[in-house]
Design a protein around this motif. Structure first.
Motif, short mmCIF file in Angstrom:
data_model
loop_
_atom_site.label_atom_id
_atom_site.label_comp_id
_atom_site.label_asym_id
_atom_site.label_seq_id
_atom_site.Cartn_x
_atom_site.Cartn_y
_atom_site.Cartn_z
N ASN A 377 0.95 -1.18 -0.01
CA ASN A 377 -0.05 -0.13 -0.05
C ASN A 377 0.98 1.43 0.14
N TYR A 381 0.60 3.94 -2.72
CA TYR A 381 -0.16 5.39 -2.66
C TYR A 381 0.92 6.27 -2.37
N ASP A 405 5.05 6.48 5.06
CA ASP A 405 5.18 7.09 3.60
C ASP A 405 4.99 8.31 3.55
N ILE A 410 -4.41 10.22 4.06
CA ILE A 410 -6.02 9.66 4.04
C ILE A 410 -6.62 10.69 4.95
N TYR A 423 -13.51 -1.88 2.31
CA TYR A 423 -13.41 -0.55 2.29
C TYR A 423 -12.40 0.08 1.47
N ARG A 424 -12.38 0.99 0.62
CA ARG A 424 -11.71 1.87 -0.22
C ARG A 424 -11.89 3.31 -0.09
N THR A 425 -11.11 3.95 -0.12
CA THR A 425 -11.30 5.47 -0.12
C THR A 425 -11.68 5.80 -1.69
N ALA A 428 -8.71 6.28 -3.71
CA ALA A 428 -7.97 5.00 -4.42
C ALA A 428 -8.84 4.39 -5.43
N GLY A 435 -7.47 -2.58 -6.92
CA GLY A 435 -7.31 -3.03 -5.20
C GLY A 435 -8.53 -3.77 -4.86
N THR A 436 -8.25 -4.34 -3.77
CA THR A 436 -9.70 -5.37 -3.32
C THR A 436 -10.33 -4.68 -2.17
N GLY A 437 -9.41 -3.73 -1.40
CA GLY A 437 -10.10 -3.32 -0.02
C GLY A 437 -10.12 -4.46 0.93
N GLY A 439 -6.92 -5.97 1.59
CA GLY A 439 -5.44 -5.97 2.37
C GLY A 439 -5.31 -5.69 3.67
N LEU A 440 -5.67 -4.66 4.15
CA LEU A 440 -5.89 -3.94 5.97
C LEU A 440 -6.58 -5.01 6.54
#
Ligand code: ADP
Length: 480
Positions: A377, A381, A405, A410, A423-425, A428, A435-437, A439-440
């Protein structure tokens, strides 16, 4: 299956029966002792009065024909003793060797001669009480009292009293206790039935409501109009379980909806690409382009499926981690080295700053996965020319790995939701559709399976810091 109703009734009955038995036993034994003391006390009182008379006027016994004089004295003393005649049957005076030397007017003609042991004890100065059954079965209480003269036992006074009244009184007491106990047990049996009904009716109402609930009724709640706090608590507890079921059902449903939706997008693109490719004859270059495009979508589907499978491993029962003492520093060093090429490619400076930290109890494979997600990420990003720094430090009783980073950052409103599935912003999503939302959320599951936490701080246009905290091996308590 045992019934609580009969358990309550039986327990009450057994308890009451036990208590009544002990209580009645004590009353009966106490009554018996009191009555015996009463009879003995009156007998002894009379005998002692007579013994005094004989002691003071021994010639009353020794001179013949003087029976009447003693009898007169006796009847006077009897009157003094308030109704002793009711209980006194006879009076006799014996010589110490057992010969009858005087008989009172009411002495029984065939009186059983007391045995030698009685005289032996009286000769030694003892007062002896004995209960003997008469021929008609009536218990008679006998008293043998020594009458001394000049330090020697001169006569033995014998008095006896019927214990009929005593026996009748005890019998009446026994009947009273039995009848009373029976009545109390009957009341206890009826009362325990009422109590069991009172206690169990709300439970039955709850069970019936719970039994008739179907999956479609997950939104329904039990209502119980009971004034008792225990039943209110039970109802609340049941309803809060239902709340949790409903929430978990809803989140499961929305998870499936979103997962299906996320899968639908690449599948639709795949189908569209294939349909367009098949519309007419294409050049091999065009087919190649269509295949590359489709391969990308397949890659996305595989990544999504892999992430879903990973999450499923953590959410179904025991987390799949195998914890061993683990030194984080060399592991992170290797990972940073492996990713340096990728970072260079994107012209991002990737560095590792490390303090000396104690080992953690960890699963290297899953911790690597968590760090890859965070680093991926961060590199993704952060724009070219930026920097990503991994810091390893001891914090309190744990170890913290921070991935920092200098990327886009965010917005604060997204921060509380970042670890929710899918969840993705918006930023993003707009930036790339890859992305898959997930990872976190995977990082969060891994952290929790290690007894640790994951947190984030971020500033828009300055960058973000994701911090994975893990307890050191001696302080680890793995969540159940
Ligand atoms: P993905 O990265 O596949 O979208 P994640 O669960 O890893 O899914 O991340 C969820 C969202 O969190 C991302 O879509 C992005 O909006 C935001 N995010 C994660 N890491 C960073 C980061 N280092 N900088 C900015 N935003 C981030």
């Amino acid at each position: 299956m045992k019934s609580l109703r009969s358990l309550i009734r039986q327990s009450v009955l057994i308890l009451m029966a036990g208590l009544l038995l002990v209580f009645s036993g004590l009353i009966y034994a106490g009554g018996d002792a009191l009555l015996r003391r009463f009879v003995d006390g009156r007998l002894l009182g009379l005998a002692e009065t007579l013994a005094k008379i004989v002691e003071q006027h021994p010639n009353i016994i020794e001179s013949s024909g003087e029976d009447r004089a003693l009898a007169a004295e006796v009847s006077r003393s009897e009157k003094e003793q308030h109704g002793l005649q009711e209980v006194t049957h006879s009076l006799m005076v014996f010589s110490p060797d057992g010969r009858v030397v005087w008989k009172g007017p009411e002495a029984v003609a065939q009186h059983p001669v007391p045995d030698d042991t009685v005289f032996e004890r009286v000769r030694h100065g003892n007062t002896v009480f004995e209960t003997v059954e008469s021929a008609d079965g009536t218990p008679i209480r006998h008293l043998f009292l020594p009458i001394p003269r000049q330090g020697q036992v001169r006569y033995v006074l014998h008095a006896e009293a019927s214990m009929l009244l005593y026996r009748e009184t005890l019998k009446a007491l026994l009947i009273l206790l039995t009848a009373g106990s029976g009545t109390i047990l009957l009341v206890a049996w009826i009362g325990s039935g009422w109590l069991a009904k009172k206690v169990l009716t709300p439970i039955e109402v709850l069970s019936t409501s719970a039994e008739t609930m179907s999956e479609a009724d997950l939104g329904k709640r039990l209502t119980l109009d009971s004034p008792y706090q225990e039943f209110r608590r039970l109802t609340q507890a049941f309803n809060s379980v239902m709340d949790r079921f409903q929430r978990s059902g809803e989140s499961q449903r929305s998870f499936c909806d979103i997962a299906a939706h996320e899968m639908k997008t690449p599948l639709t693109i795949l189908q569209g690409n294939l349909e367009v490719a098949l519309l007419k004859a294409r050049t091999s270059e065009e087919y190649r382009e269509a295949l590359i495009n489709n391969l990308e979508q397949v890659g996305r589907l595989i990544a999504l499926t892999r992430s879903l499978l990973t999450l499923a491993k953590f959410t179904s029962g025991k987390p799949p981690v195998h914890l061993v003492p683990l030194a984080l520093e060399p592991m992170i060093q290797d990972m940073v080295e492996e990713l340096t090429l990728l970072a260079d490619d994107r012209r991002i400076t990737l560095s590792f700053e490390s303090q000396s930290v104690p080992p953690v109890l960890g699963d290297a494979q899953w911790l690597k996965q968590a760090l890859i997600n965070l680093l991926d990420n961060a590199l993704h990003y952060t724009p070219s020319g930026g920097a990503v720094t991994v810091r390893l430090q001891a914090v309190g009783e744990g170890v913290a790995v921070a991935v920092e980073d200098t990327g886009h950052g965010i917005e604060p409103e997204h921060l509380p939701h970042l670890f929710e599935r899918f969840y993705r912003t918006d930023w993003a999503r707009a930036k790339d559709a890859g992305g898959t939302g997930l990872g976190l959320p995977i990082v969060k599951e891994i952290a929790e399976a290690h007894g640790g936490t994951i947190s984030v701080t971020s500033q828009v246009d300055k960058g973000s810091v994701f911090t994975l905290r893990l307890p050191v091996s001696t302080h680890l308590t793995i969540p159940a």
